[in-house]
Motif scaffolding. Structure first.
Motif, PDB file in Angstrom:
ATOM      1  N   MET A 158       2.192 -37.143 -14.424  1.00 44.13           N
ATOM      2  CA  MET A 158       3.502 -36.527 -14.562  1.00 44.13           C
ATOM      3  C   MET A 158       3.725 -35.881 -15.924  1.00 44.13           C
ATOM      4  O   MET A 158       4.535 -34.963 -16.063  1.00 44.13           O
ATOM      5  CB  MET A 158       4.583 -37.588 -14.324  1.00 44.13           C
ATOM      6  CG  MET A 158       4.517 -38.245 -12.957  1.00 44.13           C
ATOM      7  SD  MET A 158       4.858 -37.098 -11.601  1.00 44.13           S
ATOM      8  CE  MET A 158       6.601 -36.796 -11.860  1.00 44.13           C
ATOM      9  N   GLU A 159       3.045 -36.373 -16.940  1.00 43.89           N
ATOM     10  CA  GLU A 159       3.239 -35.875 -18.311  1.00 43.89           C
ATOM     11  C   GLU A 159       1.904 -35.353 -18.847  1.00 43.89           C
ATOM     12  O   GLU A 159       1.248 -35.991 -19.676  1.00 43.89           O
ATOM     13  CB  GLU A 159       3.789 -36.988 -19.205  1.00 43.89           C
ATOM     14  CG  GLU A 159       5.116 -37.564 -18.754  1.00 43.89           C
ATOM     15  CD  GLU A 159       6.264 -36.562 -18.884  1.00 43.89           C
ATOM     16  OE1 GLU A 159       6.192 -35.678 -19.760  1.00 43.89           O
ATOM     17  OE2 GLU A 159       7.233 -36.670 -18.098  1.00 43.89           O
ATOM     18  N   SER A 326       7.608 -33.265 -11.867  1.00 43.55           N
ATOM     19  CA  SER A 326       6.772 -32.995 -13.037  1.00 43.55           C
ATOM     20  C   SER A 326       6.958 -31.565 -13.526  1.00 43.55           C
ATOM     21  O   SER A 326       7.056 -31.311 -14.735  1.00 43.55           O
ATOM     22  CB  SER A 326       5.294 -33.250 -12.702  1.00 43.55           C
ATOM     23  OG  SER A 326       4.469 -32.975 -13.820  1.00 43.55           O
TER      24      SER A 326
END
Length: 337
Positions: A158-159, A326
């Motif tokens: 997600m990051e 995201s």
């Protein structure tokens, strides 16, 4: 005036001579290739087998040696072992693209392992032990790598701007716990001799969920200890004697090794689940009110693991949802909302 000049010497190697010379070299090369064709064929075959299959007969040729190798479990290509629908193809494409982009951004290597090959383990009762065998292969294929990050197909980073070094590796001792005093969902009893955690490095980083050890996203460092662990983990005693008793197969095997063998415990560390393995709502449903398990958008959790989505949930909808989240989090204007 020009009588003493040897005109022929200036044209000693005419175009025709050069062509003849090239033909001679090619003829000699073809002669030696034909003479040693079996040897040449064997070398070429070994290189191709090593580079394009799961059989690492020689280390893969690389211009650089990445510190981190990401191993993604996939069903790339489908085929006769598993016919896939449109949503399954979409999930796979999304997951693979996510890991490729992340690896490229941070200079990591990515190896995608086709899990349809797990059928070759069925006759040995270790159809769920392929994870261990693949790790052993990855170690051999990447002899200069330090860390290996295993990710199941139903995971999403997600990051992507966070490197593993920044997020975890450079601060392992402060982020992890070495014992099960605070969180022990399996109630593992550790009555074995004292284990010296302080003087042993961390070589395996895992998380726990409501069912115990979670191996959908974990880190393992290449070392003599980890190579020994994989050998023991892969030992026939486990899968021959216990394959009917252990519901989670290789996970149960690792939990048993951890419980019984102090030398296994001394280099295993535990991250909070949400540090590398956040769950979506619906997983661990009996713990639906416990914030330790579930993805939190406000906290910008690193990875979502849609564990068990193919057992009564919708994997495609979950993947599409977290892809959208995201993407939103990575847009510059998000922070102003």
């Amino acid at each position: 005036m020009f009588n003493n000049i040897d005109i022929e010497s200036d044209f000693k190697y005419s175009p025709k001579d050069k062509l003849n010379q090239s033909n001679t070299i090619i003829s000699q090369l073809l002669y030696y290739l034909n003479k040693y064709k079996k040897f040449v064929f064997a070398i070429v075959s070994l290189v191709l087998i090593s580079l394009f299959t799961n059989f690492p007969l020689i280390p893969h040729l690389r211009l650089t040696s990445p510190k981190v190798v990401i191993i993604l479990a996939a069903n790339e290509g489908g085929g006769v072992l598993k016919w896939k629908g449109a949503q399954e193809w979409s999930i796979e494409r999304s997951s693979i693209a996510n890991k490729k982009d992340y690896a490229q951004r941070h200079g990591y290597d990515l190896t995608i392992k086709d899990m349809t090959l797990k059928k070759r383990y069925s006759h040995e009762w270790r159809e769920s032990w392929e994870k261990v065998d693949i790790l052993k292969q990855a170690f051999r294929q990447n002899p200069n790598a330090e860390w290996f990050w295993w990710l199941d197909l139903h995971t999403y980073i997600m990051e992507p701007q966070l490197s593993l070094e920044e997020h975890i590796i450079n601060n392992l001792n402060n982020l992890t716990t070495r014992q099960l005093n605070d969180f022990n969902p399996l109630n593992i009893k550790l009555d074995a001799p004292y284990v010296d955690y302080e003087n042993n490095p961390i070589d395996l980083v895992i998380t726990q969920d409501c069912g115990g050890f979670n191996l959908g996203s974990f880190l393992i460092r290449k070392s003599k200890w980890s190579e020994t662990l994989l050998d023991v983990w892969w030992d026939p005693v486990f899968y021959e004697q216990m394959h009917m008793s252990w519901e989670h197969k290789e996970q149960d095997a690792l939990e048993t090794l951890y419980e019984l063998l102090p030398w296994v415990r001394e280099r295993i560390a535990f991250l909070p689940l949400r540090k590398i393995n956040s769950f979506p709502q619906g997983a661990c449903s009996e713990q639906s009110d416990d914030p330790r398990y579930f993805y939190n958008e406000d906290d910008r959790d690193f990875v979502v693991n849609m564990a068990g989505c193919d057992w009564g949930r919708d994997c495609w909808n979950e993947m599409e949802h977290y892809k959208a989240v995201s993407k939103k989090l990575q847009t510059p204007w998000y922070k102003f909302w």
